[in-house]
Structures are given as C-alpha cells and as structure tokens.
Design an enzyme around this catalytic site. Structure first.
Site, PDB file in Angstrom:
ATOM      1  N   ASP A 166      89.676 -23.494  53.853  1.00  0.00           N
ATOM      2  CA  ASP A 166      88.667 -23.318  54.887  1.00  0.00           C
ATOM      3  C   ASP A 166      87.239 -23.240  54.353  1.00  0.00           C
ATOM      4  O   ASP A 166      86.543 -22.246  54.499  1.00  0.00           O
ATOM      5  CB  ASP A 166      88.991 -22.114  55.766  1.00  0.00           C
ATOM      6  CG  ASP A 166      90.284 -22.313  56.548  1.00  0.00           C
ATOM      7  OD1 ASP A 166      90.697 -23.483  56.708  1.00  0.00           O
ATOM      8  OD2 ASP A 166      90.869 -21.331  56.989  1.00  0.00           O
ATOM      9  N   ASP A 184      88.162 -18.997  52.099  1.00  0.00           N
ATOM     10  CA  ASP A 184      87.583 -18.949  53.437  1.00  0.00           C
ATOM     11  C   ASP A 184      86.061 -18.853  53.464  1.00  0.00           C
ATOM     12  O   ASP A 184      85.490 -17.907  54.007  1.00  0.00           O
ATOM     13  CB  ASP A 184      88.187 -17.792  54.237  1.00  0.00           C
ATOM     14  CG  ASP A 184      89.657 -18.005  54.508  1.00  0.00           C
ATOM     15  OD1 ASP A 184      89.964 -18.861  55.347  1.00  0.00           O
ATOM     16  OD2 ASP A 184      90.485 -17.348  53.864  1.00  0.00           O
ATOM     17  N   ASN A 228      93.336 -25.349  56.836  1.00  0.00           N
ATOM     18  CA  ASN A 228      93.550 -26.032  58.106  1.00  0.00           C
ATOM     19  C   ASN A 228      92.244 -26.520  58.733  1.00  0.00           C
ATOM     20  O   ASN A 228      92.194 -27.611  59.301  1.00  0.00           O
ATOM     21  CB  ASN A 228      94.332 -25.155  59.084  1.00  0.00           C
ATOM     22  CG  ASN A 228      93.608 -23.882  59.446  1.00  0.00           C
ATOM     23  OD1 ASN A 228      93.098 -23.175  58.576  1.00  0.00           O
ATOM     24  ND2 ASN A 228      93.579 -23.550  60.720  1.00  0.00           N
ATOM     25  N   HIS A 229      91.152 -25.779  58.612  1.00  0.00           N
ATOM     26  CA  HIS A 229      89.869 -26.233  59.150  1.00  0.00           C
ATOM     27  C   HIS A 229      89.377 -27.480  58.409  1.00  0.00           C
ATOM     28  O   HIS A 229      88.832 -28.391  59.030  1.00  0.00           O
ATOM     29  CB  HIS A 229      88.819 -25.130  59.051  1.00  0.00           C
ATOM     30  CG  HIS A 229      89.076 -23.985  59.962  1.00  0.00           C
ATOM     31  ND1 HIS A 229      88.640 -23.948  61.265  1.00  0.00           N
ATOM     32  CD2 HIS A 229      89.748 -22.824  59.754  1.00  0.00           C
ATOM     33  CE1 HIS A 229      89.029 -22.815  61.823  1.00  0.00           C
ATOM     34  NE2 HIS A 229      89.698 -22.110  60.926  1.00  0.00           N
TER      35      HIS A 229
END
Length: 71
Positions: free
Chosen positions: A37, A8, A65-66
């Site tokens: 991410d 992330d 997902n991003h």
C-alpha cells in the site's frame, strides 16, 4: 549500512519523508523494504512513487491491494 522496513505509506509522502530523515536513511548505502500500500488515501501518492523511482536501486517493494488496484 542499515536495512529498514516500512508498511502502508498510503500516499503520505510528508510523513514518509520525515521518517526517512529521522532514521537518517542514506540511499547510497542503506536499503529500504516497502511492504504494501504505497498509494491510496494520503494526499501525495505520486510523490511517494517519484521518490521510490528515483531510489529504486536501494529499495525492495511488495505491492499491496491498493497498489494492485492502481495497476
């Protein structure tokens, strides 16, 4: 040689760079696993992508997902 895993990034290149300096990441001999991410909320997703591209031989990436929404 060391292996590191980070998740992330969210486009926060400054913090990412600070972390790499703190662990003394050496792309010529270390390996970095980025788990999801890489881009999103932070101010500098492009800088994260540029760094990863420049050091792609020392990294393994799992898209989040991003990242998939960006693609």
């Amino acid at each position: 040689m060391a292996d590191y895993a980070i998740g992330d990034l969210q486009g926060c290149f400054s913090e990412f760079n600070t972390l790499l300096q703190r662990v003394d990441f050496k792309p010529s001999k270390d390996h970095l696993y980025l788990v999801g991410d890489i881009v999103a909320r932070g101010p500098d997703s492009l800088a994260c992508l540029d760094y990863i591209y420049q050091h792609q031989n020392s990294m393994t990436i799992t898209l989040g997902n991003h990242d998939l929404h960006m693609v």
